[in-house]
Design a protein around this motif. Sequence first.
Motif, mmCIF file in Angstrom:
data_model
loop_
_atom_site.group_PDB
_atom_site.id
_atom_site.type_symbol
_atom_site.label_atom_id
_atom_site.label_comp_id
_atom_site.label_asym_id
_atom_site.label_seq_id
_atom_site.Cartn_x
_atom_site.Cartn_y
_atom_site.Cartn_z
ATOM 1 N N UNK A 3 0.875 -1.181 0.000
ATOM 2 C CA UNK A 3 0.000 0.000 0.000
ATOM 3 C C UNK A 3 0.913 1.232 0.000
ATOM 4 N N UNK A 4 0.648 2.195 -0.889
ATOM 5 C CA UNK A 4 1.463 3.397 -0.973
ATOM 6 C C UNK A 4 0.595 4.620 -0.701
ATOM 7 N N UNK A 5 1.023 5.415 0.279
ATOM 8 C CA UNK A 5 0.309 6.639 0.654
ATOM 9 C C UNK A 5 1.241 7.820 0.434
ATOM 10 N N UNK A 6 0.763 8.813 -0.305
ATOM 11 C CA UNK A 6 1.576 9.983 -0.595
ATOM 12 C C UNK A 6 1.196 11.191 0.245
ATOM 13 N N UNK A 7 2.208 11.966 0.629
ATOM 14 C CA UNK A 7 2.006 13.217 1.374
ATOM 15 C C UNK A 7 2.874 14.292 0.735
ATOM 16 N N UNK A 8 2.304 15.410 0.265
ATOM 17 C CA UNK A 8 3.144 16.510 -0.206
ATOM 18 C C UNK A 8 3.694 17.294 0.987
#
Length: 198
Positions: A3-8
């Motif tokens: 599972x990949x979660x992105x945060x800027x």
Amino acid sequence: MTEITGLPLGPLMTNCYFVRDTETGDAVVVDPGGFSPALVRQAELVGKENVKGILLTHCHFDHIMGVAQLKRLTGAPIYLPEEEAGFPADASLNLMGMLPGEQLRPFAADVLVRGEGPLSIGSLRFQVLHTPGHTAGSRCYLIGRDLLSGDTLFQYSVGRTDFPTGNGATLLASVRRLAALPGDYQVYPGHGDATTLE
């Protein structure tokens, strides 16, 4: 399953990614470009003790400004490209001079990512690709059918090559190499929207 979660994060809204093994809970944080409440919340959500590594695609300031504090929070080892071992301590290489008045919290690699090939962090298994051009040490990381491309490849674009250790012809060769990977991949770049290799 991954599972990949992105945060800027950070001044340039660089994409930081939490890559998590949903079976074991092990997680790796890729390119923490700032330290923010959102980053702390995500680390607590996956479990600080489950963060097994901080993995860097390259060492420009906008990809590393949260590294020292995240290591303090999680205790996770820092993995960075061997060609860029000196970048964190050198503002002319990490480009911190572009942010007058800002200082990078010091850190050093716990593990130097050398060459290419398999890289295991906790239960997560990455395939390392050396893709120089944006910087000499730029790495992309494959995990399953996902490609963490740093600033080598964006949606319809590529990284700049006018900074120290950058090279346009070398970057073009790296992008051609990515284009030759068999099949399609979901691409998670250092800036902008996720895309596909196709």
